[in-house]
Design an enzyme around this catalytic site. Structure first.
Site, PDB file in Angstrom:
ATOM      1  N   ASP A  12     -17.775  -5.122  -8.352  1.00 48.48           N
ATOM      2  CA  ASP A  12     -16.511  -6.279  -8.662  1.00 48.48           C
ATOM      3  C   ASP A  12     -16.959  -7.158  -9.741  1.00 48.48           C
ATOM      4  O   ASP A  12     -16.292  -7.510 -10.553  1.00 48.48           O
ATOM      5  CB  ASP A  12     -16.076  -6.837  -7.295  1.00 48.48           C
ATOM      6  CG  ASP A  12     -14.987  -5.992  -6.665  1.00 48.48           C
ATOM      7  OD1 ASP A  12     -14.576  -4.991  -7.097  1.00 48.48           O
ATOM      8  OD2 ASP A  12     -14.807  -6.470  -5.435  1.00 48.48           O
ATOM      9  N   ASP A  50     -22.798  -6.990  -8.283  1.00 47.68           N
ATOM     10  CA  ASP A  50     -22.028  -5.859  -7.676  1.00 47.68           C
ATOM     11  C   ASP A  50     -21.113  -5.308  -8.390  1.00 47.68           C
ATOM     12  O   ASP A  50     -20.680  -5.709  -9.735  1.00 47.68           O
ATOM     13  CB  ASP A  50     -21.381  -6.280  -6.111  1.00 47.68           C
ATOM     14  CG  ASP A  50     -20.413  -7.249  -6.057  1.00 47.68           C
ATOM     15  OD1 ASP A  50     -19.882  -7.482  -7.034  1.00 47.68           O
ATOM     16  OD2 ASP A  50     -20.057  -7.616  -5.126  1.00 47.68           O
ATOM     17  N   GLU A  58     -17.192 -16.571 -10.485  1.00 50.69           N
ATOM     18  CA  GLU A  58     -16.368 -15.788  -9.764  1.00 50.69           C
ATOM     19  C   GLU A  58     -15.974 -16.317  -8.209  1.00 50.69           C
ATOM     20  O   GLU A  58     -16.841 -16.432  -7.440  1.00 50.69           O
ATOM     21  CB  GLU A  58     -16.777 -14.491  -9.650  1.00 50.69           C
ATOM     22  CG  GLU A  58     -16.436 -13.522  -8.623  1.00 50.69           C
ATOM     23  CD  GLU A  58     -17.178 -12.263  -8.646  1.00 50.69           C
ATOM     24  OE1 GLU A  58     -18.221 -11.996  -9.094  1.00 50.69           O
ATOM     25  OE2 GLU A  58     -16.668 -11.224  -7.590  1.00 50.69           O
ATOM     26  N   ASP A 112     -20.896 -11.940  -9.245  1.00 48.26           N
ATOM     27  CA  ASP A 112     -21.965 -11.069  -8.439  1.00 48.26           C
ATOM     28  C   ASP A 112     -22.574  -9.799  -8.944  1.00 48.26           C
ATOM     29  O   ASP A 112     -21.889  -9.486  -9.890  1.00 48.26           O
ATOM     30  CB  ASP A 112     -21.147 -10.947  -7.194  1.00 48.26           C
ATOM     31  CG  ASP A 112     -20.733 -12.057  -6.271  1.00 48.26           C
ATOM     32  OD1 ASP A 112     -21.633 -12.956  -6.534  1.00 48.26           O
ATOM     33  OD2 ASP A 112     -19.722 -12.078  -5.588  1.00 48.26           O
TER      34      ASP A 112
END
Ligand code: 0RA
Length: 645
Positions: free
Chosen positions: A510, A508, A433, A506
């Protein structure tokens, strides 16, 4: 008490005794499996009997209740199982027993003794309450009929006593209570939501039928009731609840004769998916069949005819079936006397007359609707023409990309940092990403066998776009080219350039979102990648814990952080939270996430991908709240899953 029958008896009032042993020896033959699915099937079997009574016009309510001890009871207000005596041969002797006992202990005796109505006898269904009895540690049946309440109890299918009168009543109905046998089932723990889903479907398919579900288990008390006065019309509107509908109200068509009944509900939405469910006698005919064929063929014909007749399309042009079904949500439900179920899982309707019967119902109903609503009709035709044009554009876009070699992987994308090993069985590609994480990964990798493909931002949600737009998307093209194996019908596993495709996003929300978008793309266009186990998710750490001179430790969740801090002592410990992969040094990234020796990879299963796809197709629509919640859940799920390297 067994009564001896005196004198002679005729062949037609003797029933062959078929013990229930075969059911207990090979339960899978009768209920499909002995896992959770099979367990819940027991309830379905009994509920189907109540639905049969409803179809015959004698019953309007069914209540499923889970007792505190985990047993289940199903109560209906139908006619009640007949209680009159029947002559049978039992243990080699001619005896008289109640019809209730015959139904409960004789396979295939559950069928109505004559009388009207539709018989539910498809697939695994129709084996009935007898099988439930055979597979229960105990079962108790209570019949209210002829002013009396009768009761009989069985252990593993064997009657404890004869049917006995235990009281008076002025109602009719049947209550079947049972405790599934834990010697047979892997689990005997009923799941409220599983039962709920099936009961809701039953309520949708039988308008006006009341279905109640009550859970009395300690700490899990819950109840829910369903009743849909508009039946499958409500069902279609429910399925489209998060979409923009094209008709203000779903179209409903109903046609009844003495032999059969056809119901159709349909509504177009602004999406691109086709969502059609077909049922025969309340059974979800997943493999389709004649009713579905009748519907599809007629739909294509009606819309083409309308478009030609009203000058909306040239006579030489033709809309395909796919074009007219784009964005269509529909339920087709037929009820018939002698359903023939065919196919692998016996969920394909074979009665050939249903093709014409459903076709006629649709052409009358939809034909009238289009004539009466010219504005909507025109909009609908224009939508299908747009679909046809888009399909043509997608086809030529695909041709183009193929000609340019994009789908064959001859010109690799500029952003790809490829590996040097050319043997695909040794290599892997990291989908990363963002350019920043991509940069670190390129520096940190082992370039002999690890390739890096950075993607910019969120990739396209393939559920919300047509194929031509999907193929124009740079990130998607980069993946197609890098993998080298093509997409859709052209997919060819032997051309795959890497053994492992690793999504490294990641840790998280997102990152989770992007991973789900990737899975949705793979699931829709490169499904064998997932089926064959080529797709993985990398596990980057959330925290780095340093203390004094000891080597740093990493934690992958808040819980793990707490445990590690307890272990090494909080005093003097320094915790760094990684906001993204890009924040790590190349050494850290290698050590924690990319080195085959230390990393944790999670193999993505079809279930994971299906779930991701499902979310984007039906659940989320444009509801940001729901989407957020799901992504958080998913992040949790991946973080807490059993890890295998
Ligand atoms: C056999 C014949 C009839 C009804 C039933 C069975 C029946 C079975 C179950 C199982 C659960 N609920 C049920 N309700 C009915 C027909 C009865 C008649 O003709 O009066």
């Amino acid at each position: 008490m067994e009564e001896k029958v005196q004198g002679s008896y005729t062949a037609d009032n003797i029933q062959v005794l078929e013990g229930l042993d075969p059911v207990r020896k090979r339960p899978g033959m009768y209920i499909g499996s002995t896992d959770e699915r099979g367990l819940h099937h027991l309830i379905v079997e009994v509920v189907d009997n109540a639905v049969d009574e409803a179809l015959a016009g004698y019953c309007d309510t069914c209540t499923v209740e889970i007792a505190r001890d985990g047993s289940v009871s199903i109560t209906d207000n139908g006619r009640g199982i007949p209680v009159d005596k029947k002559k049978i041969v039992k243990n080699g002797k001619a005896v008289e027993v109640s019809a209730v006992e015959v139904v409960m202990t004789h396979l295939h005796a559950g069928g109505k003794f004559g009388g009207g109505g539709y018989n539910v006898s498809g697939g695994l269904h129709g084996v009935g309450v007898t099988v439930v009895n055979a597979l229960s540690e105990w079962l108790e049946v209570e019949v209210s009929r002829g002013g009396k309440i009768h009761r009989q109890r069985f252990n593993r299918g064997v009657p404890m006593k004869d049917l006995a009168v235990i009281g008076k009543t002025n109602i009719t109905g049947t209550k079947v209570s049972f405790m599934p046998d834990s010697d047979i089932f892997e689990t005997v723990d009923f799941n409220f939501d599983t039962i709920r889903t099936r009961l809701r479907e039953v309520a949708y398919l039988n308008k006006g039928f009341n279905v109640n579900l009550i859970d009395n288990r300690e700490g899990r008390e819950k109840n829910e009731s369903f009743r849909f006065d508009n039946g499958i019309l409500d069902f279609v509107e429910y399925l489209n609840r998060n979409k923009e509908a094209l008709f203000p109200q779903a179209l409903y068509i109903e046609k009844k004769t003495s032999d059969n009944e056809v119901e159709i509900a349909m509504q177009y939405n602004d999406g691109y998916n086709e969502n059609i469910y077909a049922y025969a006698n309340n059974i979800n005919t997943e493999e389709g069949g004649t009713h579905l064929e009748g519907f599809r063929n007629t739909l294509t014909k009606i819309i083409n005819d309308y478009a030609h007749k009203n000058g909306l399309m040239k006579d030489s042009e033709r809309l395909s079936g796919e074009d007219v079904r784009e964005g269509l949500t529909a339920i087709i439900s037929v009820k018939l006397k002698n359903p023939q179920f065919e196919g692998q899982t016996k969920t394909k309707l074979g009665n050939s007359e249903m093709r014409g019967i459903v076709g006629k119902a649709l052409s009358d109903g939809l034909g009238t609707y289009l004539e009466e609503n010219p504005q909507i009709a025109k909009e609908l035709v224009m939508k299908t023409i747009t679909a046809a044009n888009a399909r043509e554009a997608a086809r030529s876009a695909r041709e183009n990309t193929r000609r340019k070699g994009v789908l064959e992987g001859s010109t690799l994308p500029g952003k790809l940092a490829d590996c040097s090993d050319r043997d695909p069985s040794n290599t892997e590609i990291y989908i990363v990403e963002g350019d920043s994480a991509g940069g670190t990964a390129k520096q940190g990798r082992d370039r002999r066998f690890q390739a890096i493909l950075p993607l910019r931002g969120k990739i396209l949600n393939v559920q919300k776009a047509r194929l031509n737009r999907i193929l124009e998307n740079a990130e998607i093209r980069a993946m197609i080219t890098a993998f080298g194996c093509g997409i859709g019908e052209d997919f060819d596993e032997s051309k795959l350039r890497y053994d492992k495709i690793i999504c490294m996003t990641d840790a998280d929300v997102d990152g989770s979102h992007i991973r789900i978008l990737l899975l949705t793309f793979f699931y829709n266009f490169m499904r064998p990648l997932i089926e064959k186990g080529h797709v993985y998710s990398a596990m980057p750490p959330l925290y780095k814990i340093s203390k004094g001179k000891r080597p740093p430790e990493y934690a992958y969740s808040d819980a793990e952080l707490a445990t590690k801090l307890d272990e090494i002592g909080r005093k003097g410990a320094e915790v760094q939270r990684y906001k993204g992969l890009g924040e790590m040094s190349k050494e850290q990234l290698w050590e924690t996430t990319m080195s085959p020796e230390h990393r944790t990879l999670i193999r993505i299963t079809m279930d994971d991908a299906f779930e991701a796809d499902e979310i984007f197709t039906t659940l989320m629509g444009d509801q940001p709240e729901l989407r957020r919640k799901f992504i958080e859940e998913n992040a949790k799920m991946i973080a807490t899953k059993d890890l295998d390297v």
